[in-house]
Scaffold this active site. Structure first.
Site, mmCIF file in Angstrom:
data_model
loop_
_atom_site.group_PDB
_atom_site.id
_atom_site.type_symbol
_atom_site.label_atom_id
_atom_site.label_comp_id
_atom_site.label_asym_id
_atom_site.label_seq_id
_atom_site.Cartn_x
_atom_site.Cartn_y
_atom_site.Cartn_z
ATOM 1 N N TYR A 48 -22.449 21.359 -3.559
ATOM 2 C CA TYR A 48 -21.673 20.124 -3.527
ATOM 3 C C TYR A 48 -21.221 19.918 -2.072
ATOM 4 O O TYR A 48 -20.738 20.871 -1.430
ATOM 5 C CB TYR A 48 -20.468 20.270 -4.464
ATOM 6 C CG TYR A 48 -19.577 19.064 -4.453
ATOM 7 C CD1 TYR A 48 -19.944 17.907 -5.140
ATOM 8 C CD2 TYR A 48 -18.392 19.051 -3.742
ATOM 9 C CE1 TYR A 48 -19.136 16.778 -5.105
ATOM 10 C CE2 TYR A 48 -17.587 17.929 -3.712
ATOM 11 C CZ TYR A 48 -17.969 16.799 -4.387
ATOM 12 O OH TYR A 48 -17.175 15.690 -4.349
ATOM 13 N N ASP A 72 -19.135 27.497 -9.984
ATOM 14 C CA ASP A 72 -18.734 26.105 -10.171
ATOM 15 C C ASP A 72 -19.472 25.609 -11.411
ATOM 16 O O ASP A 72 -20.697 25.447 -11.406
ATOM 17 C CB ASP A 72 -19.107 25.286 -8.924
ATOM 18 C CG ASP A 72 -18.671 23.826 -9.024
ATOM 19 O OD1 ASP A 72 -18.523 23.320 -10.149
ATOM 20 O OD2 ASP A 72 -18.498 23.187 -7.968
HETATM 21 C C1 LIG Z 1 -16.966 16.629 -7.662
HETATM 22 C C2 LIG Z 1 -17.360 18.030 -7.502
HETATM 23 C C3 LIG Z 1 -16.545 18.942 -6.799
HETATM 24 C C4 LIG Z 1 -15.264 18.536 -6.094
HETATM 25 O O1 LIG Z 1 -14.320 18.045 -6.977
HETATM 26 P P1 LIG Z 1 -13.192 16.948 -6.601
HETATM 27 O O2 LIG Z 1 -12.510 16.756 -7.896
HETATM 28 O O3 LIG Z 1 -13.904 15.737 -6.085
HETATM 29 O O4 LIG Z 1 -12.333 17.559 -5.559
HETATM 30 C C5 LIG Z 1 -16.967 20.252 -6.721
HETATM 31 N N1 LIG Z 1 -18.116 20.659 -7.286
HETATM 32 C C6 LIG Z 1 -18.939 19.810 -7.950
HETATM 33 C C7 LIG Z 1 -20.206 20.331 -8.552
HETATM 34 C C8 LIG Z 1 -18.590 18.482 -8.081
HETATM 35 O O5 LIG Z 1 -19.411 17.637 -8.739
#
Ligand SMILES: *Cc1c(COP(=O)(O)O)cnc(C)c1O
Length: 402
Positions: free
Chosen positions: A119, A193
């Site tokens: 990301y 993540d």
């Molecule tokens: C959107 C996203 C983030 C970051 O999140 P925010 O809520 O925008 O701070 C991190 N990892 C992935 C895979 C994302 O899609």
């Protein structure tokens, strides 16, 4: 409550963590307050002596935030041994959660290892921000076992391996169980993540990961109304001594309304994900057969390079896909011709969102690095929504000149 574990995932999504207060309100109220009152000084003393628990100030804790944390912990821990139940903390954004997860597992002088494609903002945090605080990093393209072991041996100060699967925006899939085993053999923790998959499709803690992070902005909330994040972990020491302190003292706390909205969204997560996935599979098959398209990246297609890994570690393949329109110009004209699908970054909303990584989410990534990560100039990312599949496909087809 031991009883709760006999319930299914959809039941937990609806009932876990729910607040039932003295008013009998069916849906939890929004505790829209910055501070909480004490009845008298005796109540202060009892709280200070640990005889009672109390909410003091909303940076430290708020009932709606706790309720959301309990629901998400129940879902990420679903199927785990009751003794290994995770704890969660809710943040003001996914990036606040990712920062806390990394700073909780790595200190100045430590090293973290991650994959090549990430990301965009997580990439920037790891490569440009954290080194200023003494946390160095190195990349192993797909965290391939032999290369990862080599990297861990060359950096004995590695305390965490950070991965994202399926990865944004190329949908590369990483084997969570194998990565966890290798990280642990070298004394490092694994952070995953889980934003693209959500606990409805993939539960990294049950595959050996130590920490799960989320952007709750996406599928967890599901309706595109908030920015939020979460850290979930079975490591109670990490949660109590590091994460709880990081949220309190760096202050990236979510507002009460945002927690309430995320909690409401989370209740329909299993239902939404099942429809998201079945529509995404139809869209992927349509794109795969389309003569104007060079490549489709969707873990559910048998031709996806890590299809087997995805099939092993995910209950279904998600609703994020990407395809190569062939060139920057072809991508631009496609995007300008969309009618129903929306041109926007972000993902996991009810409606179909389409974006062009090279000019939008990954614009800041230098072109050579984009190419190395598989982000071609013609790459288009689609977050397949909950509209009627035929309408989504018809819109894509028309925009492709079909
Ligand atoms: C959107 C996203 C983030 C970051 O999140 P925010 O809520 O925008 O701070 C991190 N990892 C992935 C895979 C994302 O899609």
């Amino acid at each position: 409550m031991a009883d709760d574990r006999q319930h299914g995932f959809a039941t937990e999504a609806i009932h876990a963590g729910e607040i039932h207060d003295a008013t009998g309100a069916h849906i939890a109220p929004i505790y829209q307050t910055s501070t909480f009152t004490f009845a008298d000084m005796e109540a202060v003393e009892d709280w200070a002596d640990g005889k009672t628990e109390a909410y003091i100030y909303s940076r430290g804790g708020n009932p709606g935030r706790k309720a959301l944390a309990e629901k998400l912990a129940a879902l990420e821990g679903f199927g785990l041994d009751p003794a290994g139940q995770p704890v969660a903390e809710i943040f003001a954004s996914g990036m606040a959660a990712i920062s806390a997860a990394i700073m909780g597992t790595a200190k100045a002088g430590n090293h973290i290892i991650t994959q090549q494609v990430l990301y965009g903002s997580a990439d920037h945090l790891i490569s440009d921000v954290l080194p200023d605080f003494g946390i160095t990093n190195s990349r192993v393209p797909g965290l391939e076992a032999a290369a990862l072991e080599h990297e861990l041996r060359s950096h004995q100060n590695t305390t965490a391996v950070y991965l994202e699967t399926p990865a944004n925006p190329t949908l590369r899939v990483i084997d969570i169980a194998t990565t966890a085993r290798i990280a642990h053999e070298h004394g490092a923790q694994l952070i995953v993540d889980n934003t693209f998959a959500t606990p409805a499709l993939q539960r990294p803690l049950s595959l050996g990961a130590d920490v799960v992070v989320h952007s709750t902005t996406k599928y967890i909330n599901g309706h595109g109304t908030i920015v939020g994040g979460a850290v979930v972990s079975t490591d109670s020491d990490l949660m109590e001594n590091e994460i709880a302190s990081l949220i309190r003292f760096t202050g990236g706390v979510p507002g009460a309304l945002d927690c309430w909205l995320a909690n409401l969204g989370l209740k329909t997560l299993p239902l939404r994900m099942s429809r998201h996935c079945s529509t995404a599979m139809q869209v992927a098959r349509f794109l795969e057969d389309h003569p104007a398209i060079v490549t489709v990246h969707y873990p559910g297609l048998p031709g996806h390079p890590q299809h087997d890994v995805a099939a092993r570690q995910m209950a279904d393949f998600g609703a994020m896909l990407a395809f190569d329109a062939g060139s920057y110009e072809a991508a631009t004209s496609f995007l300008n011709r969309l009618n129903l699908c929306t041109l926007a970054v972000s993902l996991g909303n009810l409606d179909t969102l389409v974006e062009h990584p090279a000019s939008m989410t990954h614009r800041v990534v230098p072109p050579e690095q984009r190419a190395a990560s598989g982000i071609s100039d013609g790459l288009i990312r689609v977050s397949v929504g909950l509209e009627d599949p035929a309408d989504i496909i018809a819109d894509l087809d028309r925009a492709l000149g079909g």
